[in-house]
Design a protein around this motif. Structure first.
Motif, PDB file in Angstrom:
ATOM      1  N   ALA A  52      -9.700  10.581  40.126  1.00 12.51           N
ATOM      2  CA  ALA A  52      -9.216  11.865  39.607  1.00 12.51           C
ATOM      3  C   ALA A  52     -10.187  12.986  39.951  1.00 12.51           C
ATOM      4  O   ALA A  52      -9.765  14.081  40.338  1.00 12.51           O
ATOM      5  CB  ALA A  52      -9.014  11.779  38.091  1.00 12.51           C
ATOM      6  N   SER A  53     -11.483  12.717  39.830  1.00 15.81           N
ATOM      7  CA  SER A  53     -12.463  13.766  40.145  1.00 15.81           C
ATOM      8  C   SER A  53     -12.454  14.094  41.636  1.00 15.81           C
ATOM      9  O   SER A  53     -12.632  15.261  42.020  1.00 15.81           O
ATOM     10  CB  SER A  53     -13.862  13.349  39.692  1.00 15.81           C
ATOM     11  N   ILE A  54     -12.238  13.093  42.478  1.00 17.46           N
ATOM     12  CA  ILE A  54     -12.139  13.359  43.919  1.00 17.46           C
ATOM     13  C   ILE A  54     -10.922  14.237  44.207  1.00 17.46           C
ATOM     14  O   ILE A  54     -11.012  15.202  44.981  1.00 17.46           O
ATOM     15  CB  ILE A  54     -12.059  12.033  44.704  1.00 17.46           C
ATOM     16  N   CYS A  55      -9.803  13.927  43.582  1.00 17.17           N
ATOM     17  CA  CYS A  55      -8.595  14.743  43.788  1.00 17.17           C
ATOM     18  C   CYS A  55      -8.806  16.169  43.304  1.00 17.17           C
ATOM     19  O   CYS A  55      -8.353  17.117  43.952  1.00 17.17           O
ATOM     20  CB  CYS A  55      -7.404  14.114  43.079  1.00 17.17           C
ATOM     21  N   VAL A  56      -9.499  16.326  42.182  1.00 11.20           N
ATOM     22  CA  VAL A  56      -9.772  17.677  41.673  1.00 11.20           C
ATOM     23  C   VAL A  56     -10.639  18.449  42.666  1.00 11.20           C
ATOM     24  O   VAL A  56     -10.393  19.642  42.927  1.00 11.20           O
ATOM     25  CB  VAL A  56     -10.434  17.602  40.276  1.00 11.20           C
ATOM     26  N   GLY A  63      -6.825  22.035  48.718  1.00 12.31           N
ATOM     27  CA  GLY A  63      -5.898  20.948  49.026  1.00 12.31           C
ATOM     28  C   GLY A  63      -4.507  21.222  48.486  1.00 12.31           C
ATOM     29  O   GLY A  63      -4.266  22.204  47.781  1.00 12.31           O
ATOM     30  N   PRO A  64      -3.575  20.340  48.801  1.00  8.45           N
ATOM     31  CA  PRO A  64      -2.185  20.537  48.366  1.00  8.45           C
ATOM     32  C   PRO A  64      -2.041  20.409  46.845  1.00  8.45           C
ATOM     33  O   PRO A  64      -2.773  19.670  46.187  1.00  8.45           O
ATOM     34  CB  PRO A  64      -1.419  19.429  49.088  1.00  8.45           C
ATOM     35  N   GLY A  65      -1.080  21.133  46.312  1.00  7.60           N
ATOM     36  CA  GLY A  65      -0.870  21.163  44.868  1.00  7.60           C
ATOM     37  C   GLY A  65      -0.309  19.871  44.288  1.00  7.60           C
ATOM     38  O   GLY A  65      -0.468  19.595  43.107  1.00  7.60           O
ATOM     39  N   TRP A  66       0.338  19.040  45.116  1.00  5.36           N
ATOM     40  CA  TRP A  66       0.906  17.801  44.594  1.00  5.36           C
ATOM     41  C   TRP A  66      -0.168  16.819  44.149  1.00  5.36           C
ATOM     42  O   TRP A  66       0.125  15.836  43.461  1.00  5.36           O
ATOM     43  CB  TRP A  66       1.846  17.154  45.600  1.00  5.36           C
ATOM     44  N   LEU A  67      -1.421  17.087  44.523  1.00  5.04           N
ATOM     45  CA  LEU A  67      -2.504  16.211  44.061  1.00  5.04           C
ATOM     46  C   LEU A  67      -2.704  16.311  42.546  1.00  5.04           C
ATOM     47  O   LEU A  67      -3.292  15.415  41.947  1.00  5.04           O
ATOM     48  CB  LEU A  67      -3.809  16.544  44.786  1.00  5.04           C
ATOM     49  N   HIS A  68      -2.194  17.388  41.953  1.00  2.34           N
ATOM     50  CA  HIS A  68      -2.259  17.485  40.488  1.00  2.34           C
ATOM     51  C   HIS A  68      -1.526  16.310  39.834  1.00  2.34           C
ATOM     52  O   HIS A  68      -1.958  15.806  38.797  1.00  2.34           O
ATOM     53  CB  HIS A  68      -1.636  18.805  40.007  1.00  2.34           C
ATOM     54  N   LEU A  69      -0.436  15.869  40.442  1.00  2.70           N
ATOM     55  CA  LEU A  69       0.304  14.722  39.912  1.00  2.70           C
ATOM     56  C   LEU A  69      -0.537  13.450  39.974  1.00  2.70           C
ATOM     57  O   LEU A  69      -0.524  12.640  39.036  1.00  2.70           O
ATOM     58  CB  LEU A  69       1.613  14.527  40.683  1.00  2.70           C
ATOM     59  N   VAL A  71      -3.797  13.387  39.881  1.00  2.39           N
ATOM     60  CA  VAL A  71      -4.834  13.542  38.854  1.00  2.39           C
ATOM     61  C   VAL A  71      -4.281  13.112  37.498  1.00  2.39           C
ATOM     62  O   VAL A  71      -4.939  12.365  36.758  1.00  2.39           O
ATOM     63  CB  VAL A  71      -5.361  14.993  38.801  1.00  2.39           C
ATOM     64  N   LEU A  72      -3.088  13.568  37.165  1.00  4.52           N
ATOM     65  CA  LEU A  72      -2.471  13.164  35.895  1.00  4.52           C
ATOM     66  C   LEU A  72      -2.253  11.654  35.835  1.00  4.52           C
ATOM     67  O   LEU A  72      -2.514  11.015  34.803  1.00  4.52           O
ATOM     68  CB  LEU A  72      -1.137  13.890  35.697  1.00  4.52           C
ATOM     69  N   TYR A  76      -4.072   9.207  33.195  1.00  3.44           N
ATOM     70  CA  TYR A  76      -3.205   8.425  32.307  1.00  3.44           C
ATOM     71  C   TYR A  76      -3.550   6.934  32.376  1.00  3.44           C
ATOM     72  O   TYR A  76      -3.668   6.257  31.353  1.00  3.44           O
ATOM     73  CB  TYR A  76      -1.743   8.664  32.676  1.00  3.44           C
ATOM     74  N   ASN A  77      -3.744   6.422  33.590  1.00  2.00           N
ATOM     75  CA  ASN A  77      -4.105   5.015  33.742  1.00  2.00           C
ATOM     76  C   ASN A  77      -5.486   4.733  33.155  1.00  2.00           C
ATOM     77  O   ASN A  77      -5.696   3.678  32.548  1.00  2.00           O
ATOM     78  CB  ASN A  77      -4.049   4.603  35.207  1.00  2.00           C
ATOM     79  N   ALA A  78      -6.416   5.656  33.326  1.00  2.00           N
ATOM     80  CA  ALA A  78      -7.746   5.470  32.739  1.00  2.00           C
ATOM     81  C   ALA A  78      -7.660   5.431  31.214  1.00  2.00           C
ATOM     82  O   ALA A  78      -8.328   4.614  30.564  1.00  2.00           O
ATOM     83  CB  ALA A  78      -8.675   6.598  33.194  1.00  2.00           C
TER      84      ALA A  78
END
Length: 117
Positions: A52-56, A63-69, A71-72, A76-78
């Motif tokens: 998640a931190s890498i995606c942030v 980067g592309p905005g779909w990476l927010h999904l 991250v969520l 959530y899995n964590a």
């Protein structure tokens, strides 16, 4: 319309419980044999938080905005694995107490049958 939404919800839940790796692992942990793996499974939250931190960082660098999904999803899995540790301890404690009570009842019944004979 309500029936359609209900059916779609049930099928989605079934698909996610049956085919998603984190749900399969959490279902395995909830079994009697798997309860002891709940606390070590909490360590799986670390790679999810790292991802998640890498995606942030990628998002902040343009980067592309779909990476927010993603991250969520990672967060959530964590959270699922972090919460499963204490829950598995409570379930394990409850199972051990139940086993102890059953053994005590069996011991008392055996003792009574020996005394009566």
């Amino acid at each position: 319309m309500f029936r359609l939404i209900w059916a779609l919800s049930v099928r989605t839940r079934y698909f996610l419980r049956r085919y998603m790796p984190t749900n399969i692992l959490l279902d395995a942990i909830r079994t009697c044999r798997g309860l002891r793996w709940g606390v070590p499974a909490m360590l799986l939250a670390i790679p999810y938080l790292y991802a998640a931190s890498i995606c942030v960082q990628i998002i902040e660098d343009g980067g592309p905005g779909w990476l927010h999904l993603l991250v969520l999803l990672f967060i959530y899995n964590a959270m699922k694995f972090t919460i499963m540790g204490p829950v598995s301890l409570v379930l394990l404690l409850r199972a051990r107490v139940r086993e102890h009570v059953e053994r005590r009842h069996e011991h008392r019944a055996d003792h009574r049958s020996v005394v009566a004979a």
